[in-house]
Each structure stands twice: as structure tokens, then as C-alpha cells.
Motif scaffolding. Sequence first.
Motif, PDB file in Angstrom:
ATOM      1  N   ARG A   1       3.805   5.702  -5.625  1.00 39.58           N
ATOM      2  CA  ARG A   1       3.744   5.753  -7.082  1.00 39.58           C
ATOM      3  C   ARG A   1       2.598   6.646  -7.548  1.00 39.58           C
ATOM      4  NH1 ARG A   1       5.363   0.061  -6.714  1.00 39.58           N
ATOM      5  NH2 ARG A   1       7.479  -0.051  -7.535  1.00 39.58           N
ATOM      6  N   GLN A   2       1.486   6.582  -6.845  1.00 38.70           N
ATOM      7  CA  GLN A   2       0.343   7.428  -7.184  1.00 38.70           C
ATOM      8  C   GLN A   2       0.693   8.905  -6.995  1.00 38.70           C
ATOM      9  OE1 GLN A   2      -2.602   6.098  -8.342  1.00 38.70           O
ATOM     10  NE2 GLN A   2      -3.265   8.162  -8.765  1.00 38.70           N
TER      11      GLN A   2
ATOM     12  N   ASP B   1       0.831  -1.201   0.000  1.00 42.04           N
ATOM     13  CA  ASP B   1       0.000   0.000   0.000  1.00 42.04           C
ATOM     14  C   ASP B   1       0.866   1.252   0.000  1.00 42.04           C
ATOM     15  OD1 ASP B   1      -2.463   1.532   0.237  1.00 42.04           O
ATOM     16  OD2 ASP B   1      -1.866   1.877   2.317  1.00 42.04           O
TER      17      ASP B   1
ATOM     18  N   VAL C   1       1.752   2.200 -11.619  1.00 43.32           N
ATOM     19  CA  VAL C   1       0.692   2.374 -10.624  1.00 43.32           C
ATOM     20  C   VAL C   1      -0.340   1.262 -10.755  1.00 43.32           C
ATOM     21  CG1 VAL C   1      -1.248   3.857  -9.961  1.00 43.32           C
ATOM     22  CG2 VAL C   1       1.002   4.844 -10.320  1.00 43.32           C
ATOM     23  N   GLN C   2      -0.718   0.943 -11.982  1.00 47.08           N
ATOM     24  CA  GLN C   2      -1.708  -0.109 -12.210  1.00 47.08           C
ATOM     25  C   GLN C   2      -1.190  -1.460 -11.732  1.00 47.08           C
ATOM     26  OE1 GLN C   2      -4.688   0.532 -13.031  1.00 47.08           O
ATOM     27  NE2 GLN C   2      -5.465  -1.519 -13.308  1.00 47.08           N
TER      28      GLN C   2
ATOM     29  N   LEU D   1      -1.357  -5.165  -4.941  1.00 45.36           N
ATOM     30  CA  LEU D   1      -1.925  -4.868  -3.630  1.00 45.36           C
ATOM     31  C   LEU D   1      -3.283  -5.539  -3.462  1.00 45.36           C
ATOM     32  CD1 LEU D   1      -2.111  -3.245  -0.947  1.00 45.36           C
ATOM     33  CD2 LEU D   1      -3.022  -1.366  -2.300  1.00 45.36           C
TER      34      LEU D   1
ATOM     35  N   TRP E   1       2.298   1.663  -3.459  1.00 43.16           N
ATOM     36  CA  TRP E   1       1.279   2.132  -4.404  1.00 43.16           C
ATOM     37  C   TRP E   1       0.979   3.616  -4.197  1.00 43.16           C
ATOM     38  CZ3 TRP E   1      -3.831   3.696  -3.157  1.00 43.16           C
ATOM     39  CH2 TRP E   1      -4.593   4.035  -4.269  1.00 43.16           C
ATOM     40  N   ARG E   2       0.867   4.025  -2.942  1.00 46.88           N
ATOM     41  CA  ARG E   2       0.586   5.428  -2.661  1.00 46.88           C
ATOM     42  C   ARG E   2       1.729   6.329  -3.120  1.00 46.88           C
ATOM     43  NH1 ARG E   2      -1.653   5.670   3.401  1.00 46.88           N
ATOM     44  NH2 ARG E   2      -2.254   7.771   2.828  1.00 46.88           N
TER      45      ARG E   2
ATOM     46  N   ALA F   1       1.137  -1.982  -9.416  1.00 50.14           N
ATOM     47  CA  ALA F   1       1.222  -1.935  -7.955  1.00 50.14           C
ATOM     48  C   ALA F   1      -0.161  -2.113  -7.330  1.00 50.14           C
ATOM     49  CB  ALA F   1       1.854  -0.629  -7.494  1.00 50.14           C
ATOM     50  N   LYS F   2      -1.179  -1.512  -7.940  1.00 50.28           N
ATOM     51  CA  LYS F   2      -2.543  -1.623  -7.414  1.00 50.28           C
ATOM     52  C   LYS F   2      -3.064  -3.052  -7.545  1.00 50.28           C
ATOM     53  CE  LYS F   2      -6.512  -0.070  -5.920  1.00 50.28           C
ATOM     54  NZ  LYS F   2      -6.712   0.033  -4.488  1.00 50.28           N
TER      55      LYS F   2
END
Length: 134
Positions: free
Chosen positions: A45-46, A39, A96-97, A103, A42-43, A99-100
Motif C-alpha cells: 500500500r505504501q 507488513d 496505509v494508515q 501491523l 502495508w509495504r 494498515a500501519k
Amino acid sequence: MLDINLFRTDKGGNLELIREWQRSRFATVELVDEVIALDRAWRNRQFELNKIRQELNATSKKIGKLKAAKQEEEAKKLMENTNKIKDRLAAKEAQVQKAKSTLDAKLTTIGNIVHESVPISDDEANNAIVRTWG
């Protein structure tokens, strides 16, 4: 699937409670730490993706102002720069995609909240019969 905010202490999540739920299911507690790390990645990278979007928007506004001021040469240079920014944006969106999805896949491996009335056991032999029908 559990809400990701349960894993975020800044959003009111309680990590020890989730770890306790995992122990009561006789599952590995390390999954909770893996979800937290995924998480966080991902955050981050976002956040980087949003910065690239801001950069692209600022460049586009500059191009508009330069075209309005009839400075076509400088506008062309910035337009070439926007192509590089768009390439970085596409690459970061893919990261990002990925990593999401990683997750979410790891998050689904963690069991739901266990009610206090559920007996703690590693098989169904100790389950209590609440009611029968038929």
C-alpha cells in the motif's frame, strides 16, 4: 516491541529465530506469519501511495509548463485531473494508515527476545532467583 526489520528476511531478519522465541514463551507461532503478511500488505500500500504521489507531482509539473506556455485550456483539464488524483491520494493514505496501525497492534502482541539463560516455562514457578536484596 520488536523491530519490524527482524521479520524481513531481505533486511537480515531470521523468522525461525522469532518463531523459536514465540515457542519458548508458549505463545502462538502463527502471530509471526500474521505480522509478515500485514507488513507485506502495508509495504504494498505504501508503494501504491508513492506511485500516486509521483503521478500528482508529474501532473503538477505539466500544469506549470502549460501555464508558462500560455496554454490555459489544457492546464485547466489537468487541474481537474489533479483533484481526482488528490482524492485517490487521500483514500490511499487512509488505507496505509489503517494498515500501519493494524501491523503495529499485531506486532505488540509478540514478546521480546528471550535470553538463553532464561528457563523455558509457561509460568513463573521455574524462574531462578539471581539475587535478593533487603
